[in-house]
Design a protein around this motif. Structure first.
Motif, PDB file in Angstrom:
ATOM      1  N   ILE A  17      -7.863   4.122  11.791  1.00 53.61           N
ATOM      2  CA  ILE A  17      -7.336   2.854  11.286  1.00 53.61           C
ATOM      3  C   ILE A  17      -6.439   2.295  12.381  1.00 53.61           C
ATOM      4  O   ILE A  17      -5.474   2.932  12.800  1.00 53.61           O
ATOM      5  N   GLY A  18      -6.807   1.099  12.851  1.00 53.60           N
ATOM      6  CA  GLY A  18      -6.118   0.480  13.981  1.00 53.60           C
ATOM      7  C   GLY A  18      -4.724  -0.015  13.640  1.00 53.60           C
ATOM      8  O   GLY A  18      -4.354  -0.210  12.475  1.00 53.60           O
ATOM      9  N   THR A  19      -3.967  -0.246  14.693  1.00 57.90           N
ATOM     10  CA  THR A  19      -2.578  -0.691  14.601  1.00 57.90           C
ATOM     11  C   THR A  19      -2.432  -1.965  13.773  1.00 57.90           C
ATOM     12  O   THR A  19      -3.278  -2.846  13.822  1.00 57.90           O
ATOM     13  N   ARG A  20      -1.328  -2.035  13.054  1.00 56.36           N
ATOM     14  CA  ARG A  20      -0.935  -3.181  12.229  1.00 56.36           C
ATOM     15  C   ARG A  20      -2.018  -3.589  11.235  1.00 56.36           C
ATOM     16  O   ARG A  20      -2.471  -4.721  11.162  1.00 56.36           O
ATOM     17  N   SER A  21      -2.430  -2.607  10.433  1.00 53.62           N
ATOM     18  CA  SER A  21      -3.458  -2.849   9.426  1.00 53.62           C
ATOM     19  C   SER A  21      -2.946  -2.480   8.048  1.00 53.62           C
ATOM     20  O   SER A  21      -1.993  -1.711   7.909  1.00 53.62           O
ATOM     21  N   ILE A  22      -3.605  -3.039   7.043  1.00 48.16           N
ATOM     22  CA  ILE A  22      -3.281  -2.771   5.642  1.00 48.16           C
ATOM     23  C   ILE A  22      -4.552  -2.338   4.938  1.00 48.16           C
ATOM     24  O   ILE A  22      -5.605  -2.973   5.101  1.00 48.16           O
ATOM     25  N   VAL A  23      -4.444  -1.263   4.161  1.00 48.20           N
ATOM     26  CA  VAL A  23      -5.552  -0.811   3.323  1.00 48.20           C
ATOM     27  C   VAL A  23      -5.154  -1.099   1.883  1.00 48.20           C
ATOM     28  O   VAL A  23      -4.168  -0.557   1.382  1.00 48.20           O
ATOM     29  N   ALA A  24      -5.906  -1.987   1.233  1.00 42.79           N
ATOM     30  CA  ALA A  24      -5.578  -2.410  -0.130  1.00 42.79           C
ATOM     31  C   ALA A  24      -5.685  -1.242  -1.111  1.00 42.79           C
ATOM     32  O   ALA A  24      -6.489  -0.320  -0.927  1.00 42.79           O
ATOM     33  N   ALA A  25      -4.884  -1.306  -2.154  1.00 42.72           N
ATOM     34  CA  ALA A  25      -4.861  -0.258  -3.176  1.00 42.72           C
ATOM     35  C   ALA A  25      -6.257   0.038  -3.687  1.00 42.72           C
ATOM     36  O   ALA A  25      -7.058  -0.866  -3.919  1.00 42.72           O
ATOM     37  N   GLY A  26      -6.559   1.320  -3.825  1.00 47.92           N
ATOM     38  CA  GLY A  26      -7.823   1.758  -4.393  1.00 47.92           C
ATOM     39  C   GLY A  26      -9.007   1.764  -3.436  1.00 47.92           C
ATOM     40  O   GLY A  26     -10.104   2.141  -3.823  1.00 47.92           O
ATOM     41  N   ALA A  27      -8.803   1.388  -2.196  1.00 51.49           N
ATOM     42  CA  ALA A  27      -9.907   1.310  -1.236  1.00 51.49           C
ATOM     43  C   ALA A  27     -10.390   2.701  -0.829  1.00 51.49           C
ATOM     44  O   ALA A  27      -9.626   3.664  -0.822  1.00 51.49           O
ATOM     45  N   VAL A  28     -11.667   2.775  -0.466  1.00 49.28           N
ATOM     46  CA  VAL A  28     -12.254   3.980   0.104  1.00 49.28           C
ATOM     47  C   VAL A  28     -12.680   3.635   1.525  1.00 49.28           C
ATOM     48  O   VAL A  28     -13.600   2.841   1.722  1.00 49.28           O
ATOM     49  N   VAL A  29     -11.983   4.222   2.500  1.00 49.00           N
ATOM     50  CA  VAL A  29     -12.240   3.910   3.907  1.00 49.00           C
ATOM     51  C   VAL A  29     -13.145   4.996   4.483  1.00 49.00           C
ATOM     52  O   VAL A  29     -12.753   6.162   4.547  1.00 49.00           O
ATOM     53  N   ASN A  30     -14.354   4.591   4.888  1.00 52.77           N
ATOM     54  CA  ASN A  30     -15.311   5.557   5.420  1.00 52.77           C
ATOM     55  C   ASN A  30     -15.787   5.204   6.827  1.00 52.77           C
ATOM     56  O   ASN A  30     -16.725   5.814   7.334  1.00 52.77           O
ATOM     57  N   LYS A  31     -15.169   4.193   7.437  1.00 46.89           N
ATOM     58  CA  LYS A  31     -15.510   3.841   8.815  1.00 46.89           C
ATOM     59  C   LYS A  31     -14.276   3.263   9.501  1.00 46.89           C
ATOM     60  O   LYS A  31     -13.255   3.005   8.865  1.00 46.89           O
ATOM     61  N   VAL A  32     -14.400   3.032  10.791  1.00 50.85           N
ATOM     62  CA  VAL A  32     -13.283   2.552  11.606  1.00 50.85           C
ATOM     63  C   VAL A  32     -12.781   1.207  11.090  1.00 50.85           C
ATOM     64  O   VAL A  32     -13.568   0.322  10.749  1.00 50.85           O
ATOM     65  N   VAL A  33     -11.448   1.069  11.046  1.00 49.97           N
ATOM     66  CA  VAL A  33     -10.804  -0.190  10.693  1.00 49.97           C
ATOM     67  C   VAL A  33     -10.181  -0.752  11.967  1.00 49.97           C
ATOM     68  O   VAL A  33      -9.360  -0.096  12.594  1.00 49.97           O
ATOM     69  N   GLU A  34     -10.587  -1.954  12.332  1.00 49.56           N
ATOM     70  CA  GLU A  34     -10.054  -2.599  13.533  1.00 49.56           C
ATOM     71  C   GLU A  34      -8.567  -2.904  13.356  1.00 49.56           C
ATOM     72  O   GLU A  34      -8.102  -3.141  12.244  1.00 49.56           O
ATOM     73  N   SER A  35      -7.855  -2.951  14.484  1.00 44.76           N
ATOM     74  CA  SER A  35      -6.444  -3.333  14.453  1.00 44.76           C
ATOM     75  C   SER A  35      -6.282  -4.722  13.842  1.00 44.76           C
ATOM     76  O   SER A  35      -7.205  -5.536  13.898  1.00 44.76           O
ATOM     77  N   ASN A  36      -5.124  -4.974  13.258  1.00 47.84           N
ATOM     78  CA  ASN A  36      -4.781  -6.282  12.687  1.00 47.84           C
ATOM     79  C   ASN A  36      -5.739  -6.715  11.584  1.00 47.84           C
ATOM     80  O   ASN A  36      -6.154  -7.868  11.528  1.00 47.84           O
ATOM     81  N   SER A  37      -6.088  -5.771  10.708  1.00 50.82           N
ATOM     82  CA  SER A  37      -7.026  -6.064   9.623  1.00 50.82           C
ATOM     83  C   SER A  37      -6.439  -5.692   8.276  1.00 50.82           C
ATOM     84  O   SER A  37      -5.648  -4.754   8.164  1.00 50.82           O
ATOM     85  N   ILE A  38      -6.849  -6.423   7.273  1.00 54.03           N
ATOM     86  CA  ILE A  38      -6.625  -6.026   5.882  1.00 54.03           C
ATOM     87  C   ILE A  38      -7.996  -5.663   5.344  1.00 54.03           C
ATOM     88  O   ILE A  38      -8.933  -6.468   5.422  1.00 54.03           O
ATOM     89  N   VAL A  39      -8.116  -4.430   4.825  1.00 54.78           N
ATOM     90  CA  VAL A  39      -9.390  -3.984   4.258  1.00 54.78           C
ATOM     91  C   VAL A  39      -9.189  -3.589   2.808  1.00 54.78           C
ATOM     92  O   VAL A  39      -8.093  -3.208   2.393  1.00 54.78           O
ATOM     93  N   GLY A  40     -10.256  -3.680   2.035  1.00 50.78           N
ATOM     94  CA  GLY A  40     -10.206  -3.278   0.642  1.00 50.78           C
ATOM     95  C   GLY A  40     -11.601  -3.085   0.098  1.00 50.78           C
ATOM     96  O   GLY A  40     -12.579  -3.526   0.697  1.00 50.78           O
ATOM     97  N   GLY A  41     -11.685  -2.428  -1.038  1.00 51.69           N
ATOM     98  CA  GLY A  41     -12.956  -2.241  -1.716  1.00 51.69           C
ATOM     99  C   GLY A  41     -13.525  -0.852  -1.534  1.00 51.69           C
ATOM    100  O   GLY A  41     -12.956   0.012  -0.897  1.00 51.69           O
TER     101      GLY A  41
END
Length: 144
Positions: free
Chosen positions: A111-135
């Motif tokens: 998970i890249g720098t300055r990122s947010i993972v939304a509540a309840g998310a399942v992260v199974n791949k790379v998250v780019e820096s400066n991203s908000i991910v969810g789902g």
């Protein structure tokens, strides 16, 4: 909290300052974990560092989240899946990350720098820096 910090600092690969590990946190594979400075891991988290885990600086991991560095194969059909070989793949959380409540971070993820993972998310791949991910699975919601 101080006792958990002292134990972690002595058993882990490395541990920065101002690290708070709240009550009810389960830590597995301490000897392969690295934690930076200004990190908080809130109650009811399961953190498995067996396959290698590096948590950077200024990280908040909200309650009931899971980080896995292990998994299972299912290739040998002669035995139940739970007895198939385990896999190990490290997880890297760079700096300045907020992991929302109830997230699942699976092995092999960065998970890249300055990122947010939304509540309840399942992260199974790379998250780019400066991203908000969810789902489920986590996808980019917005670049920040």
């Amino acid at each position: 909290m101080l006792i958990r910090f002292v134990i972690f600092k002595n058993l882990s690969l490395s541990c920065g300052d101002n690290v708070s590990i709240h009550e009810g946190v389960f830590l597995k594979g301490l000897n392969t974990m690295e934690i930076g400075t200004n990190v908080s891991i809130h109650s009811m988290c399961y953190i498995d560092g067996t396959g290698g885990l590096k948590i950077g600086d200024n990280i908040s991991i909200a309650h009931s989240s899971t980080i896995m560095t292990t998994g299972h194969t299912y290739d040998d059909i002669s035995i139940p899946i739970k007895y198939n070989n385990a896999t190990m793949d490290s997880v890297l959380l760079e700096d300045d990350i907020w992991i929302g409540a109830g997230c699942r971070i699976l092995s092999g993820v960065t998970i890249g720098t300055r990122s947010i993972v939304a509540a309840g998310a399942v992260v199974n791949k790379v998250v780019e820096s400066n991203s908000i991910v969810g789902g489920i699975p986590a996808k980019i919601i917005k670049k920040i």
